[in-house]
Design an enzyme around this catalytic site. Structure first.
Site, PDB file in Angstrom:
ATOM      1  N   LEU A 184      40.607  18.198  42.306  1.00  6.84           N
ATOM      2  CA  LEU A 184      40.135  16.776  42.413  1.00  6.84           C
ATOM      3  C   LEU A 184      39.077  16.616  43.500  1.00  6.84           C
ATOM      4  CD1 LEU A 184      43.009  14.431  41.931  1.00  6.84           C
ATOM      5  CD2 LEU A 184      41.787  15.639  40.099  1.00  6.84           C
TER       6      LEU A 184
ATOM      7  N   TRP B  51      36.404  13.922  46.205  1.00  2.00           N
ATOM      8  CA  TRP B  51      36.698  12.643  47.062  1.00  2.00           C
ATOM      9  C   TRP B  51      36.119  11.557  46.628  1.00  2.00           C
ATOM     10  CZ3 TRP B  51      32.149  11.476  48.558  1.00  2.00           C
ATOM     11  CH2 TRP B  51      31.340  12.409  48.918  1.00  2.00           C
TER      12      TRP B  51
ATOM     13  N   SER C 108      31.534  20.035  43.179  1.00  2.00           N
ATOM     14  CA  SER C 108      30.299  20.401  43.327  1.00  2.00           C
ATOM     15  C   SER C 108      30.053  21.755  42.469  1.00  2.00           C
ATOM     16  CB  SER C 108      30.055  20.973  44.778  1.00  2.00           C
ATOM     17  OG  SER C 108      30.760  21.788  45.340  1.00  2.00           O
TER      18      SER C 108
ATOM     19  N   CYS D  73      28.559  11.443  40.791  1.00  2.00           N
ATOM     20  CA  CYS D  73      27.956  12.458  40.199  1.00  2.00           C
ATOM     21  C   CYS D  73      27.023  12.111  39.134  1.00  2.00           C
ATOM     22  CB  CYS D  73      29.192  13.290  39.515  1.00  2.00           C
ATOM     23  SG  CYS D  73      30.166  12.360  38.357  1.00  2.00           S
TER      24      CYS D  73
ATOM     25  N   TYR E 270      37.444  33.162  40.388  1.00  2.00           N
ATOM     26  CA  TYR E 270      38.567  33.396  40.670  1.00  2.00           C
ATOM     27  C   TYR E 270      39.375  33.445  39.157  1.00  2.00           C
ATOM     28  CZ  TYR E 270      37.844  30.274  44.868  1.00  2.00           C
ATOM     29  OH  TYR E 270      37.338  29.814  45.789  1.00  2.00           O
TER      30      TYR E 270
ATOM     31  N   GLU F 168      33.711  20.026  35.743  1.00  2.00           N
ATOM     32  CA  GLU F 168      32.792  18.660  35.863  1.00  2.00           C
ATOM     33  C   GLU F 168      32.101  18.826  37.284  1.00  2.00           C
ATOM     34  OE1 GLU F 168      32.176  17.214  33.361  1.00  2.00           O
ATOM     35  OE2 GLU F 168      33.924  17.282  32.185  1.00  2.00           O
ATOM     36  N   CYS F 169      30.661  18.874  37.225  1.00  2.00           N
ATOM     37  CA  CYS F 169      30.362  19.125  38.440  1.00  2.00           C
ATOM     38  C   CYS F 169      28.901  18.103  38.885  1.00  2.00           C
ATOM     39  CB  CYS F 169      29.480  20.839  38.600  1.00  2.00           C
ATOM     40  SG  CYS F 169      30.682  21.984  38.272  1.00  2.00           S
TER      41      CYS F 169
ATOM     42  N   LYS G 195      24.171  15.852  56.353  1.00  2.00           N
ATOM     43  CA  LYS G 195      23.313  16.432  54.988  1.00  2.00           C
ATOM     44  C   LYS G 195      22.395  15.531  54.261  1.00  2.00           C
ATOM     45  CE  LYS G 195      23.861  17.564  50.381  1.00  2.00           C
ATOM     46  NZ  LYS G 195      24.840  17.628  49.240  1.00  2.00           N
TER      47      LYS G 195
ATOM     48  N   LYS H 218      45.625  19.182  43.034  1.00  2.00           N
ATOM     49  CA  LYS H 218      45.182  19.587  44.232  1.00  2.00           C
ATOM     50  C   LYS H 218      44.138  18.335  44.557  1.00  2.00           C
ATOM     51  CE  LYS H 218      42.369  21.452  47.403  1.00  2.00           C
ATOM     52  NZ  LYS H 218      42.043  20.255  48.173  1.00  2.00           N
TER      53      LYS H 218
ATOM     54  N   GLU I 229      20.975  17.572  44.541  1.00  2.00           N
ATOM     55  CA  GLU I 229      21.658  16.460  44.518  1.00  2.00           C
ATOM     56  C   GLU I 229      22.157  16.198  46.062  1.00  2.00           C
ATOM     57  OE1 GLU I 229      26.062  17.261  43.605  1.00  2.00           O
ATOM     58  OE2 GLU I 229      26.012  15.430  42.288  1.00  2.00           O
TER      59      GLU I 229
HETATM   60  P1  NAD Z   1      33.905  19.803  46.362  1.00  2.00           P
HETATM   61  O1  NAD Z   1      33.154  20.932  45.307  1.00  2.00           O
HETATM   62  O2  NAD Z   1      33.493  20.325  47.928  1.00  2.00           O
HETATM   63  O3  NAD Z   1      35.327  19.734  46.385  1.00  2.00           O
HETATM   64  C1  NAD Z   1      36.033  19.644  44.972  1.00  2.00           C
HETATM   65  C2  NAD Z   1      37.574  20.096  45.345  1.00  2.00           C
HETATM   66  O4  NAD Z   1      37.209  21.642  45.377  1.00  2.00           O
HETATM   67  C3  NAD Z   1      38.274  19.698  46.520  1.00  2.00           C
HETATM   68  O5  NAD Z   1      39.607  19.491  45.849  1.00  2.00           O
HETATM   69  C4  NAD Z   1      38.100  20.880  47.270  1.00  2.00           C
HETATM   70  O6  NAD Z   1      39.210  20.976  48.346  1.00  2.00           O
HETATM   71  C5  NAD Z   1      38.071  22.064  46.495  1.00  2.00           C
HETATM   72  N1  NAD Z   1      37.423  22.864  47.072  1.00  2.00           N
HETATM   73  C6  NAD Z   1      36.543  23.063  48.148  1.00  2.00           C
HETATM   74  N2  NAD Z   1      36.177  24.468  48.385  1.00  2.00           N
HETATM   75  C7  NAD Z   1      36.702  25.496  47.760  1.00  2.00           C
HETATM   76  C8  NAD Z   1      36.988  26.674  47.336  1.00  2.00           C
HETATM   77  N3  NAD Z   1      36.350  27.485  48.346  1.00  2.00           N
HETATM   78  N4  NAD Z   1      38.054  26.838  46.603  1.00  2.00           N
HETATM   79  C9  NAD Z   1      38.655  26.238  45.858  1.00  2.00           C
HETATM   80  N5  NAD Z   1      38.574  25.003  45.991  1.00  2.00           N
HETATM   81  C10 NAD Z   1      37.729  24.523  46.749  1.00  2.00           C
HETATM   82  O7  NAD Z   1      33.393  18.548  45.916  1.00  2.00           O
HETATM   83  P2  NAD Z   1      33.544  17.194  46.534  1.00  2.00           P
HETATM   84  O8  NAD Z   1      32.377  17.304  47.681  1.00  2.00           O
HETATM   85  O9  NAD Z   1      34.629  17.033  46.866  1.00  2.00           O
HETATM   86  O10 NAD Z   1      32.834  16.265  45.450  1.00  2.00           O
HETATM   87  C11 NAD Z   1      31.413  15.991  45.185  1.00  2.00           C
HETATM   88  C12 NAD Z   1      30.902  16.561  44.305  1.00  2.00           C
HETATM   89  O11 NAD Z   1      31.708  16.525  42.809  1.00  2.00           O
HETATM   90  C13 NAD Z   1      29.403  16.407  43.859  1.00  2.00           C
HETATM   91  O12 NAD Z   1      28.716  17.488  43.463  1.00  2.00           O
HETATM   92  C14 NAD Z   1      29.709  15.605  42.444  1.00  2.00           C
HETATM   93  O13 NAD Z   1      28.478  15.535  41.666  1.00  2.00           O
HETATM   94  C15 NAD Z   1      31.011  16.033  41.877  1.00  2.00           C
HETATM   95  N6  NAD Z   1      31.600  15.331  40.813  1.00  2.00           N
HETATM   96  C16 NAD Z   1      31.381  15.577  39.443  1.00  2.00           C
HETATM   97  C17 NAD Z   1      31.820  14.543  38.607  1.00  2.00           C
HETATM   98  C18 NAD Z   1      31.793  14.867  37.103  1.00  2.00           C
HETATM   99  O14 NAD Z   1      32.699  14.251  36.355  1.00  2.00           O
HETATM  100  N7  NAD Z   1      30.781  15.625  36.756  1.00  2.00           N
HETATM  101  C19 NAD Z   1      32.739  13.506  39.077  1.00  2.00           C
HETATM  102  C20 NAD Z   1      33.080  13.151  40.345  1.00  2.00           C
HETATM  103  C21 NAD Z   1      32.186  14.351  41.356  1.00  2.00           C
END
Ligand code: NAD
Length: 494
Positions: free
Chosen positions: A161, A163, A241, A297, A251, A263-264, A347, A187, A396
């Protein structure tokens, strides 16, 4: 026990908020990470510093529970009753959950109470109600055969998930995955684990077997990667992201070829045509651009406007932006809280300088409220003169900076809208039905909203095209496709 938001804020002040791992028959991980609120960077408590061994334990119990049938083997009607009880408990505790997300992520309390938690509760009710209305299919066959096409739960599901909407994103993934009978390991983002911890506790209270739902808190590089690489996980559903999303594909490729759903990110356009009702559009444009500090997002971060109406529209937006109060998100009047953490603030702030250097012209905002709490508060900001080559057009930001670009023709507007690697959402404003039909079809986005900013509702599938998404959709009945596999059962009689 029901907790009021004031009690949550009081416990936060004393550093007493806690989110630990919840894994059946497995000792609590004693390593912990500090949890600080972005509101003033003070310590509000701790979260478990999970590790690969915790993931191994969670997967083991998840698989055993899936096999023993204590959840997967219940009838849909039986699972529905437990899920409904869980939804009711979440409803009862919604003020506490809203306050936890507010303090953890710096989200405005009014939004948490009036938007995030109602949407979370609705998601649980919706999937609970849907689960005993799903049918398989019967294939066309000869009289000597019978072909059944059935959807089975996939097994062990990992939900990773972000944040920005902690409780709501938990609901989007966990409600459909559990409802169909899977065992789920959650997670949460390390920045926002508090509401996830309470949601899992409430699940146990409702009667969901502990082995069917585990929580492993901690860092992405440790816990997220261990889940992504585990050979006995069947699917990982990820929101976050695009860069981290890509890692999950890696992975999977390097482990058991588990299914991956992503969902990114996005860089969603808002198109305003010369026949738009500008006054009606302004509140929608504002919400798309700045709601949730633009940590959203589907944020409409690119405003693509017909050149003839740019000036009047910018005047109205400049006026409207003043009504969005920046400040401590526990204040019910506040619309813009802090950025979620210092690194993210840095950032977002860097885009203010980069955009000016690249030739963008500041229309309004640009101020950092260093006098407020942590100092990570950024005024809603609008830049005009943004061209497709500029960073603000392509990247973004995930912070309150709106890029304004003008167009002359409809074709140019569509080309600009589609000129990024993303394709999550788009909004456009026009009163001409022919134009509306034509443009809606030509925009590369999973959700296209006309004359308003919307992501649809729980009944409509949500997810992006191109680098905004991969492998499936959240929401709607379509979400079940992520968490089930299709089996054909073929009977032959003689
Ligand atoms: P993030 O990618 O940094 O983290 C997301 C999750 O991945 C967290 O739980 C984090 O602990 C985990 N993670 C981080 N690094 C990892 C790694 N190396 N290996 C495995 N897991 C890892 O994203 P964020 O900063 O928490 O959220 C913001 C992003 O989420 C933005 O890009 C936003 O656009 C996107 N988002 C997309 C949607 C959608 O539905 N499309 C919805 C909400 C947020």
């Amino acid at each position: 026990m029901k907790m009021r938001k004031e009690q949550v804020f009081e416990r936060a002040k004393k550093g007493q908020l806690w989110a630990g791992n919840l894994i059946a028959n497995y000792p609590e991980n004693s390593d912990k990470l500090e949890n600080r609120t972005p509101i003033d960077n003070s310590l509000i408590g701790y979260i478990a510093d999970g590790c690969a061994a915790d993931i191994n334990a969670a997967v083991k119990v998840a698989r055993a529970t899936f096999k023993d049938g204590s959840w997967s083997g219940l009838s849909p009607q039986e699972r529905k009753l437990v899920m409904l009880k869980w939804a009711q408990l979440i409803d009862t505790h919604s003020e506490e959950l809203a306050a936890l997300d507010c303090i953890d992520a710096g989200k405005p309390i009014t939004e948490c109470l009036n938007t995030d938690l109602p949407a979370t509760i609705e998601t649980f009710y919706w999937y609970a109600e849907a689960i005993d209305k799903l049918f398989g299919k019967v294939a066309p066959t000869s009289q000597q055969e019978l072909g059944l096409i059935v959807h089975e739960p996939i097994g062990v599901v990992g939900a990773v998930l972000p944040w920005n909407f902690p409780a709501q994103m938990f609901a989007w993934k966990v409600a459909p995955a559990l409802a169909v009978g899977n065992s789920v390991i959650v997670k949460p983002a390390e920045l926002t684990s508090l509401s996830a911890y309470r949601l899992v506790e409430l699940a146990y209270e409702a009667g969901i077997p502990k082995g069917a739902l585990s929580l492993v808190c901690g860092l992405g590089e440790k816990v997220g990667e261990a889940l992504g690489r585990h050979d006995d996980v069947d699917v990982v559903s990820f929101t976050g992201s695009t860069d981290v999303g890509r890692l999950f594909l890696k992975y999977s490729a390097e482990s058991n070829l588990k299914e991956i759903v992503l969902e990114c990110g996005g860089k969603s356009p808002q198109l305003v045509f010369d026949d738009a009702d500008i006054d009606a559009a302004v509140p929608h444009i504002m919400a798309a651009a700045f709601w949730n500090m633009s940590e959203n997002c589907s944020c409409g971060s690119r405003l693509i406007v017909h050149e003839s109406i740019q000036q009047p529209l910018l005047e109205k937006l400049t006026h409207a932006v003043k009504a969005w109060k920046v400040g401590n998100p526990t204040d019910p009047e506040v619309s813009i809280g802090p950025m979620v953490e210092k690194a993210h603030f840095d950032k977002v702030k860097s885009f203010l300088d980069i955009t000016q250097k690249e030739g963008g012209r500041l229309v309004t905002g640009g101020k950092i409220h260093s006098e407020l709490g942590s100092g990570w508060y950024i005024e809603p900001t609008i830049f005009e003169g943004i061209t497709p080559k500029m960073s603000l057009f392509q990247q973004e930001v995930f912070g309150p900076i709106l890029a304004v670009t003008t167009f002359k023709t409809d074709d140019e507007a569509v080309e600009l809208a589609n000129d990024t690697h993303y394709g999550l959402a788009a909004s456009f404003y026009s009163q001409n039905i022919h134009r509306v039909m034509n443009i809606a079809r030509r925009i590369n986005a999973g959700t296209v909203s006309v004359n308003g900013f919307s992501e649809g509702n729980i009944a409509t599938p949500f997810g992006g095209f191109r680098q905004s998404g991969f492998g499936g959709k959240d929401n709607g009945l379509e979400a079940f496709e992520q968490y089930t596999q299709i089996k054909v059962i073929w009977f032959v009689h003689h």
